[in-house]
Write an enzyme that holds these catalytic residues in place. Structure first.
Site, PDB file in Angstrom:
ATOM      1  N   LYS A  13       0.031  17.002  24.228  1.00 51.63           N
ATOM      2  CA  LYS A  13       1.245  16.241  23.900  1.00 51.63           C
ATOM      3  C   LYS A  13       2.488  17.138  24.006  1.00 51.63           C
ATOM      4  O   LYS A  13       3.477  16.784  24.637  1.00 51.63           O
ATOM      5  CB  LYS A  13       1.154  15.678  22.465  1.00 51.63           C
ATOM      6  CG  LYS A  13      -0.061  14.804  22.219  1.00 51.63           C
ATOM      7  CD  LYS A  13      -0.088  14.249  20.803  1.00 51.63           C
ATOM      8  CE  LYS A  13      -0.270  15.277  19.701  1.00 51.63           C
ATOM      9  NZ  LYS A  13      -1.582  15.950  19.674  1.00 51.63           N
ATOM     10  N   ARG A  88       1.220   8.608  13.357  1.00 50.08           N
ATOM     11  CA  ARG A  88      -0.160   9.057  13.195  1.00 50.08           C
ATOM     12  C   ARG A  88      -0.962   8.178  12.261  1.00 50.08           C
ATOM     13  O   ARG A  88      -2.150   8.429  12.048  1.00 50.08           O
ATOM     14  CB  ARG A  88      -0.145  10.456  12.586  1.00 50.08           C
ATOM     15  CG  ARG A  88      -0.381  11.570  13.558  1.00 50.08           C
ATOM     16  CD  ARG A  88      -0.124  12.841  12.790  1.00 50.08           C
ATOM     17  NE  ARG A  88      -0.916  13.939  13.219  1.00 50.08           N
ATOM     18  CZ  ARG A  88      -0.471  14.910  14.041  1.00 50.08           C
ATOM     19  NH1 ARG A  88       0.715  14.866  14.544  1.00 50.08           N
ATOM     20  NH2 ARG A  88      -1.243  15.911  14.338  1.00 50.08           N
ATOM     21  N   ARG A 127      -4.153  29.036  22.319  1.00 49.93           N
ATOM     22  CA  ARG A 127      -2.732  28.689  22.486  1.00 49.93           C
ATOM     23  C   ARG A 127      -1.794  29.676  21.791  1.00 49.93           C
ATOM     24  O   ARG A 127      -2.074  30.146  20.706  1.00 49.93           O
ATOM     25  CB  ARG A 127      -2.531  27.292  21.881  1.00 49.93           C
ATOM     26  CG  ARG A 127      -1.090  26.907  21.720  1.00 49.93           C
ATOM     27  CD  ARG A 127      -0.947  25.486  21.311  1.00 49.93           C
ATOM     28  NE  ARG A 127      -1.546  25.201  20.029  1.00 49.93           N
ATOM     29  CZ  ARG A 127      -1.613  23.983  19.513  1.00 49.93           C
ATOM     30  NH1 ARG A 127      -1.165  22.943  20.185  1.00 49.93           N
ATOM     31  NH2 ARG A 127      -2.161  23.799  18.337  1.00 49.93           N
ATOM     32  N   ARG A 161      -0.217  29.578  15.754  1.00 50.43           N
ATOM     33  CA  ARG A 161      -0.113  28.719  14.572  1.00 50.43           C
ATOM     34  C   ARG A 161      -1.221  29.019  13.571  1.00 50.43           C
ATOM     35  O   ARG A 161      -2.373  29.198  13.965  1.00 50.43           O
ATOM     36  CB  ARG A 161      -0.203  27.248  15.003  1.00 50.43           C
ATOM     37  CG  ARG A 161       1.116  26.742  15.541  1.00 50.43           C
ATOM     38  CD  ARG A 161       1.036  25.383  16.168  1.00 50.43           C
ATOM     39  NE  ARG A 161       0.219  24.403  15.484  1.00 50.43           N
ATOM     40  CZ  ARG A 161       0.061  23.155  15.922  1.00 50.43           C
ATOM     41  NH1 ARG A 161       0.676  22.752  17.026  1.00 50.43           N
ATOM     42  NH2 ARG A 161      -0.684  22.311  15.271  1.00 50.43           N
ATOM     43  N   ARG A 172      -8.483  18.428  11.700  1.00 51.85           N
ATOM     44  CA  ARG A 172      -7.396  17.710  12.388  1.00 51.85           C
ATOM     45  C   ARG A 172      -7.971  16.633  13.305  1.00 51.85           C
ATOM     46  O   ARG A 172      -7.423  15.536  13.417  1.00 51.85           O
ATOM     47  CB  ARG A 172      -6.524  18.698  13.171  1.00 51.85           C
ATOM     48  CG  ARG A 172      -5.587  19.490  12.251  1.00 51.85           C
ATOM     49  CD  ARG A 172      -5.122  20.812  12.842  1.00 51.85           C
ATOM     50  NE  ARG A 172      -4.449  20.686  14.112  1.00 51.85           N
ATOM     51  CZ  ARG A 172      -4.242  21.702  14.952  1.00 51.85           C
ATOM     52  NH1 ARG A 172      -4.675  22.920  14.640  1.00 51.85           N
ATOM     53  NH2 ARG A 172      -3.608  21.522  16.075  1.00 51.85           N
TER      54      ARG A 172
HETATM   55  P1  AP5 Z   1      -0.624  21.332  23.454  1.00 50.76           P
HETATM   56  O1  AP5 Z   1       0.287  20.692  24.447  1.00 50.76           O
HETATM   57  O2  AP5 Z   1      -0.048  22.377  22.569  1.00 50.76           O
HETATM   58  O3  AP5 Z   1      -1.396  20.216  22.617  1.00 50.76           O
HETATM   59  P2  AP5 Z   1      -0.887  19.168  21.522  1.00 50.76           P
HETATM   60  O4  AP5 Z   1      -1.435  17.835  21.912  1.00 50.76           O
HETATM   61  O5  AP5 Z   1       0.589  19.284  21.338  1.00 50.76           O
HETATM   62  O6  AP5 Z   1      -1.710  19.686  20.296  1.00 50.76           O
HETATM   63  P3  AP5 Z   1      -1.289  20.045  18.801  1.00 50.76           P
HETATM   64  O7  AP5 Z   1      -2.325  20.978  18.291  1.00 50.76           O
HETATM   65  O8  AP5 Z   1       0.137  20.469  18.731  1.00 50.76           O
HETATM   66  O9  AP5 Z   1      -1.472  18.654  18.140  1.00 50.76           O
HETATM   67  P4  AP5 Z   1      -1.598  18.342  16.670  1.00 50.76           P
HETATM   68  O10 AP5 Z   1      -1.437  16.878  16.732  1.00 50.76           O
HETATM   69  O11 AP5 Z   1      -2.823  18.809  16.003  1.00 50.76           O
HETATM   70  O12 AP5 Z   1      -0.438  19.216  15.973  1.00 50.76           O
HETATM   71  P5  AP5 Z   1       0.981  18.851  15.395  1.00 50.76           P
HETATM   72  O13 AP5 Z   1       1.867  19.995  15.580  1.00 50.76           O
HETATM   73  O14 AP5 Z   1       1.416  17.530  15.888  1.00 50.76           O
HETATM   74  O15 AP5 Z   1      -1.847  21.952  24.271  1.00 50.76           O
HETATM   75  C1  AP5 Z   1      -2.814  22.777  23.639  1.00 50.76           C
HETATM   76  C2  AP5 Z   1      -3.142  23.978  24.529  1.00 50.76           C
HETATM   77  O16 AP5 Z   1      -3.844  23.518  25.674  1.00 50.76           O
HETATM   78  C3  AP5 Z   1      -1.909  24.704  25.047  1.00 50.76           C
HETATM   79  O17 AP5 Z   1      -2.144  26.087  24.988  1.00 50.76           O
HETATM   80  C4  AP5 Z   1      -1.765  24.261  26.485  1.00 50.76           C
HETATM   81  O18 AP5 Z   1      -1.273  25.314  27.303  1.00 50.76           O
HETATM   82  C5  AP5 Z   1      -3.179  23.891  26.874  1.00 50.76           C
HETATM   83  N1  AP5 Z   1      -3.211  22.711  27.747  1.00 50.76           N
HETATM   84  C6  AP5 Z   1      -2.446  21.589  27.648  1.00 50.76           C
HETATM   85  N2  AP5 Z   1      -2.748  20.714  28.625  1.00 50.76           N
HETATM   86  C7  AP5 Z   1      -3.746  21.288  29.350  1.00 50.76           C
HETATM   87  C8  AP5 Z   1      -4.493  20.886  30.508  1.00 50.76           C
HETATM   88  N3  AP5 Z   1      -4.282  19.693  31.108  1.00 50.76           N
HETATM   89  N4  AP5 Z   1      -5.439  21.732  30.981  1.00 50.76           N
HETATM   90  C9  AP5 Z   1      -5.668  22.946  30.377  1.00 50.76           C
HETATM   91  N5  AP5 Z   1      -4.982  23.383  29.295  1.00 50.76           N
HETATM   92  C10 AP5 Z   1      -4.037  22.574  28.790  1.00 50.76           C
HETATM   93  O19 AP5 Z   1       0.656  18.681  13.839  1.00 50.76           O
HETATM   94  C11 AP5 Z   1       0.288  19.807  13.046  1.00 50.76           C
HETATM   95  C12 AP5 Z   1       0.105  19.365  11.602  1.00 50.76           C
HETATM   96  O20 AP5 Z   1       1.361  18.883  11.085  1.00 50.76           O
HETATM   97  C13 AP5 Z   1      -0.872  18.213  11.364  1.00 50.76           C
HETATM   98  O21 AP5 Z   1      -2.200  18.680  11.242  1.00 50.76           O
HETATM   99  C14 AP5 Z   1      -0.325  17.615  10.053  1.00 50.76           C
HETATM  100  O22 AP5 Z   1      -0.702  18.374   8.962  1.00 50.76           O
HETATM  101  C15 AP5 Z   1       1.176  17.752  10.234  1.00 50.76           C
HETATM  102  N6  AP5 Z   1       1.791  16.575  10.877  1.00 50.76           N
HETATM  103  C16 AP5 Z   1       2.445  16.559  12.081  1.00 50.76           C
HETATM  104  N7  AP5 Z   1       2.886  15.322  12.373  1.00 50.76           N
HETATM  105  C17 AP5 Z   1       2.488  14.524  11.351  1.00 50.76           C
HETATM  106  C18 AP5 Z   1       2.616  13.125  11.096  1.00 50.76           C
HETATM  107  N8  AP5 Z   1       3.231  12.304  11.972  1.00 50.76           N
HETATM  108  N9  AP5 Z   1       2.074  12.651   9.961  1.00 50.76           N
HETATM  109  C19 AP5 Z   1       1.461  13.456   9.067  1.00 50.76           C
HETATM  110  N10 AP5 Z   1       1.298  14.787   9.254  1.00 50.76           N
HETATM  111  C20 AP5 Z   1       1.800  15.320  10.395  1.00 50.76           C
HETATM  112 MG    MG Z   2       1.805  19.928  19.748  1.00 49.21          MG
END
Ligand code: AP5
Ligand code: MG
Length: 215
Positions: A13, A88, A127, A161, A172
């Site tokens: 994402k 979410r 990552r 992170r 997660r």
């Molecule tokens: P990346 O693009 O970083 O993946 P992502 O989908 O952004 O994954 P996240 O881990 O950021 O998602 P998340 O939903 O767990 O975390 P968030 O910050 O939202 O890609 C990952 C890696 O893969 C990278 O290194 C990239 O280079 C590689 N990659 C990407 N595409 C690829 C491909 N096609 N092929 C190969 N490699 C690839 O949330 C964190 C925490 O915050 C949550 O756990 C929660 O506690 C809180 N939180 C956030 N939002 C909310 C909400 N709306 N409600 C409640 N709590 C929330």
């Molecule tokens: Mg992300």
């Protein structure tokens, strides 16, 4: 244009949102990034969110929806929004409808990144990001062109992170399956969901998203 990128942790994402920002001048609204900034600044929201995030659980709906409203208010009305990691839960999806409606916006696309969960742990544990500009990298899949130097801003500081360890990632993912995946039908009934193969090469994923946006 307002779009949601939906998918489990590590689906890509953030990676794809950054590319849309560069190509189309849209704004990435990542609740994860907003919460991490709040934790770093030790704001009241950050103090409340820190432990929850370290466990891999979800922060309260009220907190994240308030953050989204504030970010939208700070944007020009013409700037498109990419929602990354929000909504979410069903309550957040409902809140988003209200937040957008109050601002004369509506959702154009919900893009689901379809991925194989088994591959995601490797993506997440490898990552890292530039500590200065936030550009994302991966130990195996996307290294800086010059080792130790950010392609985008030249910084030599990088960070990882605290929630990117295997145990937290499993929580997660379970949260995603239990609370986030069930919101898809809400958007399916509106006919705005497109599925993109998130296991493809990063550039192919970008192309597929571009096709959806152009449709
Ligand atoms: P990346 O693009 O970083 O993946 P992502 O989908 O952004 O994954 P996240 O881990 O950021 O998602 P998340 O939903 O767990 O975390 P968030 O910050 O939202 O890609 C990952 C890696 O893969 C990278 O290194 C990239 O280079 C590689 N990659 C990407 N595409 C690829 C491909 N096609 N092929 C190969 N490699 C690839 O949330 C964190 C925490 O915050 C949550 O756990 C929660 O506690 C809180 N939180 C956030 N939002 C909310 C909400 N709306 N409600 C409640 N709590 C929330
Ligand atoms: Mg992300």
């Amino acid at each position: 244009m307002n779009i949601i990128l939906l998918g489990p942790p590590g689906a890509g994402k953030g990676t794809q949102a950054q590319r849309l920002v560069e190509r189309h001048g849209m704004r990435q609204l990542s609740t994860g990034d907003m919460l991490r900034a709040a934790v770093k600044a030790a704001t009241p929201v950050g103090l409340q969110a820190k432990a929850v995030m370290e466990r891999g659980e979800l922060v309260s709906d009220e907190i994240v929806s308030a953050l989204i409203g504030e970010e939208l208010d700070a944007m020009g009305p013409e700037t498109g929004a990419i929602f990354d990691g929000y909504p979410r839960t069903a309550a957040q999806a409902e809140a988003l409808d209200g937040i957008l409606g109050q601002r004369g916006r509506s959702l154009d696309h919900v893009i689901e990144l379809d991925v194989n969960e088994d591959a995601l742990v490797e993506r997440i544990t490898g990552r890292f990001t530039c500590a200065n500009c936030g550009k994302g990298y991966h130990d195996k899949f996307e290294q800086p062109k010059v080792a130790g130097v950010c392609d985008k801003c030249g910084s030599t500081e990088f960070k990882r992170r605290p929630d990117d360890n295997e145990e937290t990632v499993r929580t997660r993912m379970a949260e995603y399956r239990a609370k986030t995946a069930p919101i898809l039908p809400i958007y399916e009934t509106r006919g705005i969901v497109s599925r993109v193969d998130g296991m493809a090469d990063m550039d192919q994923v970008t192309d597929a998203i571009e096709q959806v946006i152009a449709s």
